[in-house]
Design a protein around this motif. Structure first.
Motif, mmCIF file in Angstrom:
data_model
loop_
_atom_site.group_PDB
_atom_site.id
_atom_site.type_symbol
_atom_site.label_atom_id
_atom_site.label_comp_id
_atom_site.label_asym_id
_atom_site.label_seq_id
_atom_site.Cartn_x
_atom_site.Cartn_y
_atom_site.Cartn_z
ATOM 1 N N LYS A 1 103.832 20.974 23.604
ATOM 2 C CA LYS A 1 103.785 22.213 24.374
ATOM 3 C C LYS A 1 102.986 23.119 23.646
ATOM 4 O O LYS A 1 102.502 24.336 24.270
ATOM 5 N N ILE B 1 99.971 25.012 21.448
ATOM 6 C CA ILE B 1 98.526 24.860 20.745
ATOM 7 C C ILE B 1 98.419 25.505 19.399
ATOM 8 O O ILE B 1 99.000 26.849 19.364
ATOM 9 N N SER C 1 96.025 20.908 20.245
ATOM 10 C CA SER C 1 97.431 20.324 20.624
ATOM 11 C C SER C 1 97.627 18.883 20.822
ATOM 12 O O SER C 1 96.564 18.136 20.207
ATOM 13 N N LYS D 1 97.234 17.086 23.071
ATOM 14 C CA LYS D 1 96.505 16.364 24.133
ATOM 15 C C LYS D 1 94.876 16.605 23.528
ATOM 16 O O LYS D 1 94.096 16.086 24.262
ATOM 17 N N ILE E 1 93.443 26.306 27.379
ATOM 18 C CA ILE E 1 94.583 26.327 28.069
ATOM 19 C C ILE E 1 94.616 25.833 29.179
ATOM 20 O O ILE E 1 95.442 24.834 29.835
ATOM 21 N N GLN E 2 93.555 26.312 29.948
ATOM 22 C CA GLN E 2 93.334 25.522 31.479
ATOM 23 C C GLN E 2 92.818 24.331 31.277
ATOM 24 O O GLN E 2 93.389 23.675 32.257
ATOM 25 N N GLN F 1 93.557 22.053 29.094
ATOM 26 C CA GLN F 1 94.646 21.050 28.740
ATOM 27 C C GLN F 1 95.881 20.975 29.205
ATOM 28 O O GLN F 1 96.740 20.039 29.340
ATOM 29 N N PHE F 2 96.314 22.305 29.712
ATOM 30 C CA PHE F 2 97.638 22.421 30.515
ATOM 31 C C PHE F 2 97.403 22.761 31.909
ATOM 32 O O PHE F 2 98.709 22.716 32.771
ATOM 33 N N GLU G 1 98.292 24.615 34.900
ATOM 34 C CA GLU G 1 99.306 25.661 35.347
ATOM 35 C C GLU G 1 100.598 25.213 34.633
ATOM 36 O O GLU G 1 101.622 26.039 34.701
ATOM 37 N N GLU G 2 100.548 24.481 33.541
ATOM 38 C CA GLU G 2 101.774 23.953 32.962
ATOM 39 C C GLU G 2 102.020 25.104 31.833
ATOM 40 O O GLU G 2 100.913 25.549 31.389
ATOM 41 N N GLN G 3 103.131 25.538 31.626
ATOM 42 C CA GLN G 3 103.435 26.625 30.704
ATOM 43 C C GLN G 3 103.372 25.985 29.151
ATOM 44 O O GLN G 3 103.657 25.091 28.824
ATOM 45 N N CYS G 4 102.510 26.800 28.309
ATOM 46 C CA CYS G 4 102.287 26.439 26.819
ATOM 47 C C CYS G 4 102.584 27.369 26.001
ATOM 48 O O CYS G 4 102.811 28.471 26.444
#
Length: 349
Positions: A155, A157, A205, A207, A238-239, A241-242, A244-247
């Motif tokens: 999770k 980056i 990350s 991902k 961030i948008q 790869q993740f 709305e998931e918290q990173c």
């Protein structure tokens, strides 16, 4: 009768087997002169074997003492202590210091003594200087995240800046050449006095790789530049790869990273920061391995100018597979464990 016993033994080729054959015949009651007549070995050898057998009752040859050692165990221990006080001392310098302690020995003897204790000459590894504070901060960081699994690190980056130079950015290069081809054009690594250097910022990350941006020439790495980079490069990554998931975002302790305006801006964007990150700790950051891999791939393309270098960097960056990125991220638990095992010191990564 003696010939019947000895002739099959004449095929023996080793000294040990010949000695055993001579003693066996002698034990059967045959005198030395009869054994000599078989010509199984020279006369002096036969009588020496028989004499040694009578004196020791064994066919084994007593191990020779060899040349006496020039140093005692105590003196050998002293040499080890001298060497460990100055790891960079040469064998010739150690021989001089050893001589002051009463041992007259050559540099070659010094090397043999050190080798007996497992001490061999090797090129010193280049690592960032670790102060007591650095070591303490590394231990605090590793203890804090020692329970994290590879899934937890997935999770995060990771980000960093890196320089790329023309003409062999990654350092040494091995070539296959014949005798006399040392300076053949295809066997040399060209250098220039002032090579063009390109600075990049990138992140990745588990991902896969994220954004990579090249700093324009004469651009200062200050807080204004960094905030703009985060706005245009980090947030889209961030948008993508993740969603709305918290990173969690990792960056080191560079001055522009620690600026209050940057910390506040990241907080306003709801970006959680990993850390605090310990200083002088590239061995904890998997992106350092990613930079090394990228530099080797760029070097293989042999770019000849700055524009070509930028083009190759971007091309090779997007070619990095997610599997490679994930493998580097999954190494984090072992990195943490190694630093704790080394009590905060460097380790090979």
């Amino acid at each position: 009768m003696l010939e019947i016993i000895v002739l099959p033994l004449l095929t023996m080729v080793t000294c040990k087997e010949t000695r055993a054959a001579i003693i066996a015949v002698h034990k059967n009651g045959f005198p030395g002169k009869d054994i000599v007549a078989t010509k199984i070995a020279p006369k002096s050898t036969i009588y020496r074997f028989i004499k040694n057998f009578k004196e020791r009752g064994s066919i084994l040859v007593k191990k020779a003492s060899g040349r006496p050692r020039k140093s005692s165990k105590c003196q050998d221990h002293l040499l080890k202590r001298i060497q460990l006080q100055d790891r960079s001392a040469t064998s010739a310098e150690l021989a001089q210091e050893w001589q002051q302690a009463g041992v007259s020995a050559s540099a070659r003897t010094v090397r043999r003594r050190l080798l007996e204790d497992g001490l061999v000459s090797r090129r010193a590894a280049k690592k960032p200087l670790l102060s007591k504070k650095n070591i303490r901060d590394r231990l605090i960081f590793c203890r804090k995240y020692s329970e994290w699994t590879a899934e937890d690190w997935g999770k995060v980056i990771f980000s960093d800046e890196a320089p790329f130079r023309l003409f062999g950015a990654s350092g040494k290069r091995l070539v296959q050449r014949r005798k006399g081809e040392c300076y053949h054009q295809s066997c040399v690594m060209p250098t220039v006095k002032h090579p063009d250097t390109i600075h990049v910022w990138g992140c990745f990350s588990s991902k896969g790789v994220g954004s990579l941006t090249i700093l324009p020439k004469n651009t200062a790495m200050n807080k204004e530049w960094y905030q703009n980079t985060l706005q245009q490069q980090l947030l889209p990554t961030i948008q993508q790869q993740f969603g709305e998931e918290q990173c969690i975002f990792q960056h080191d302790g560079a001055p522009c990273h620690k600026a209050k305006v940057i910390t506040k801006w990241l907080g306003d964007q709801n970006v959680e920061i990993l850390g605090p990150w310990p200083g002088n700790s590239p061995d904890l950051n998997p992106i350092e391995n990613l930079w090394s891999i990228l530099k080797r791939r760029v070097d293989k393309q042999k770019p000849t100018n700055s524009d070509k270098l930028q083009e190759v960097i971007m091309k090779e960056w997007v070619a990095i597979s997610q599997d490679l990125a994930q493998k580097l991220i999954e190494s984090m638990p072992s990195r943490i464990a190694e630093v704790l095992k080394k009590k905060g010191q460097h380790w090979k990564y």
